[in-house]
Scaffold this active site. Structure first.
Site, PDB file in Angstrom:
ATOM      1  N   ASP A 121      -8.201  22.861 -33.039  1.00 22.00           N
ATOM      2  CA  ASP A 121      -9.081  21.696 -33.086  1.00 22.00           C
ATOM      3  C   ASP A 121      -9.245  21.170 -34.505  1.00 22.00           C
ATOM      4  O   ASP A 121      -9.984  21.733 -35.307  1.00 22.00           O
ATOM      5  CB  ASP A 121     -10.441  22.078 -32.505  1.00 22.00           C
ATOM      6  CG  ASP A 121     -11.408  20.903 -32.477  1.00 22.00           C
ATOM      7  OD1 ASP A 121     -10.969  19.758 -32.700  1.00 22.00           O
ATOM      8  OD2 ASP A 121     -12.599  21.129 -32.232  1.00 22.00           O
ATOM      9  N   ASP A 139      -8.925  14.041 -34.219  1.00 25.32           N
ATOM     10  CA  ASP A 139      -9.554  15.177 -33.565  1.00 25.32           C
ATOM     11  C   ASP A 139      -8.753  15.645 -32.355  1.00 25.32           C
ATOM     12  O   ASP A 139      -8.739  14.999 -31.318  1.00 25.32           O
ATOM     13  CB  ASP A 139     -10.968  14.761 -33.144  1.00 25.32           C
ATOM     14  CG  ASP A 139     -11.804  15.917 -32.670  1.00 25.32           C
ATOM     15  OD1 ASP A 139     -11.249  17.006 -32.472  1.00 25.32           O
ATOM     16  OD2 ASP A 139     -13.012  15.728 -32.489  1.00 25.32           O
TER      17      ASP A 139
END
Length: 475
Positions: free
Chosen positions: A256, A104
């Site tokens: 992201d 992430d």
């Protein structure tokens, strides 16, 4: 800590790290991490079963953070999330144990979002990356996971890929240690996501460089503007070949890998919903604003009044240009949680500021007053739900426009087939928009979160050495 991690450990979270599969391949000075792919249908159904939405987790991830508390020494209160589709395995401990983790790039080490607080301890041990061993790596091992979210999760923990600036207690991330310990050639990493739904391979995360087989042409690079997340400046957003009129002077954006959807300002998402026929739920209050103040706003715009002061001059907003459209989302969430909110006045301010942008955009296109009012009322019908996905007709993809993002002077387009997520087949098929509303107040916003829907189409390079992010068409 002891030489092994307790098997009763429910999950662990490396502090703002960058970690690959436990048995990843290394060649040519590159460390390759095979990614596993989770089907959209499986993820969506599990979230629904437990009362969650992909949009809700994205919004909480970046918009509504609780304060991180530390008590009893190294016990850290965390928040859990579940909004990513791509994950892999790493090894932690001596001897190493396998853990399935989310990779992430947009996660703060505090994990300050989602539902169900997590408690745990700081620990230190080796992290195994293929043939590489990162020594003395700090991480958090979770010992308590209340709530329902992890019942639906397919992973043990989160591997943050951001900067040390926002890590808990400024702990050194795994990515930093990989560079500092001389384990990779170049201080960069790159993502390739396999969006071909019929293939099992999820993609690849490459440490130390890029794989030329993962992309076409050259990358367009933009500098990191704020260390913490991988944040950069982005230009206009186009629906077809028409501007949305909100990010023309610039918006911030974050690449992201841990968010499934594309999240952006409500002012733009509403226009996208209108163009693709997505259903809305906030229409009546918006239409009330248009009925009462629409003509006045048009008159003020035509008289060259400053757009960012119009709503305050009509006493609909308290401050000149300082309120943000996040007030709409916040007021709805406050009501749902039994908290006090500014109520109707905040919502009218929000709708007014959006109407100003929409009307100004139409005036530039030389539309009549009647056409402008009708168009804004149509947009009111398409305001995104703050608590759920926006559904569209699966048979209408051919009539939907491309959506383009201006990054580094280049246009990055997404087709309807790329930004609509299809769940199931045949008569039972459902289609949901890959766009969700997320409003972030200045100076950090307006902000876009370019998640897997975007990164799946554009190979992404995170260049730590030159502090830049690059995008190229994925192969």
């Amino acid at each position: 800590m002891c030489t092994t991690i307790k098997t009763s450990l429910l999950a662990f979270f490396l502090l703002y790290v960058l970690s690959p599969e436990a048995f990843a391949a290394t060649n040519g000075g590159l460390l390759r991490v095979g990614l596993k792919k989770r089907k959209v249908a499986e993820q969506f159904n599990q979230l629904t079963e437990h009362g969650l939405t992909m949009q809700e987790t994205a919004r909480k991830k970046f918009g509504m953070h609780d304060t991180l508390r530390s008590s009893d020494g190294d016990i850290i209160a965390l928040k859990n999330y579940m909004d990513a589709q791509y994950f892999g395995e790493i090894g932690v401990g001596t001897p190493p144990q396998k853990f399935t983790v989310i990779f992430d790039t947009g996660t703060s080490a505090a994990i300050q979002y989602g539902t169900g607080a997590i408690s745990g301890y700081f620990s230190q041990d080796a992290v195994i990356l293929g043939d590489l061993v990162v020594k003395n790596q700090d991480f958090i091992e979770a010992t308590r996971e209340p709530g329902i979210t992890f019942l639906a999760a397919k992973f043990d923990g989160i591997l943050g890929l951001g900067f040390q600036e926002i890590s808990v207690k400024k702990a050194v991330p795994v990515w930093y240690n990989m560079v500092n310990q001389g384990l990779i050639q170049e201080p960069m990493f790159s993502f390739w996501f396999n969006r071909r739904v019929n293939e099992e391979e999820g993609g690849e995360l490459v440490f130390g460089g890029v794989d030329p087989n993962h992309f076409k042409g050259k990358h367009t690079y933009v500098p990191v503007t704020q260390k913490g997340y991988w944040q950069f400046d982005m230009g206009d957003v186009l629906i077809g070949d028409k501007t949305t009129g909100f990010c023309g002077s610039g918006c911030a954006a974050i690449a992201d890998s841990g968010t499934s959807l594309l999240a952006g300002p409500t002012t733009i998402i509403t226009q996208i919903n209108h163009a693709i026929g997505a259903a809305g739920v906030m229409s009546q209050q918006c239409k009330t604003l248009v009925t009462q103040y629409g003509k006045t706003i048009i008159e003020m715009l035509l008289s060259e009044a400053q757009p960012d002061k119009i709503c305050s001059q009509m006493n609909l907003c308290t401050f000149d240009g300082s309120r943000d459209v996040s007030s709409m989302i916040e007021s709805v969430v406050d009501k749902n949680e039994g908290k006090s909110s500014a109520g109707l006045s905040d919502e009218m301010c929000t709708f007014c500021k959006m109407a100003v942008v929409w009307m100004q955009n139409q005036i530039k296109r030389n539309q009549t007053e009647t056409d402008i009012i009708n168009y804004v009322n149509e947009l009111c019908d398409r305001l995104p739900s703050p608590m759920g996905e926006s559904a569209v007709e699966c048979g209408s993809l051919s009539s939907m426009p491309n959506i383009a993002f201006s990054i580094g002077g280049k246009s990055f387009e997404l087709t309807p087939e790329q930004y609509i997520l299809k769940i199931g087949e045949g008569e039972v098929a459902q289609c949901i928009s890959g766009f969700t509303a997320l409003d972030v107040a200045p100076p950090r916003g307006p902000l876009w979160i370019l998640g897997d829907v975007f990164m799946g189409q554009y190979h992404t390079v995170f260049d730590y050495g030159q502090l830049r992010v690059g995008f190229a068409e994925a192969a």
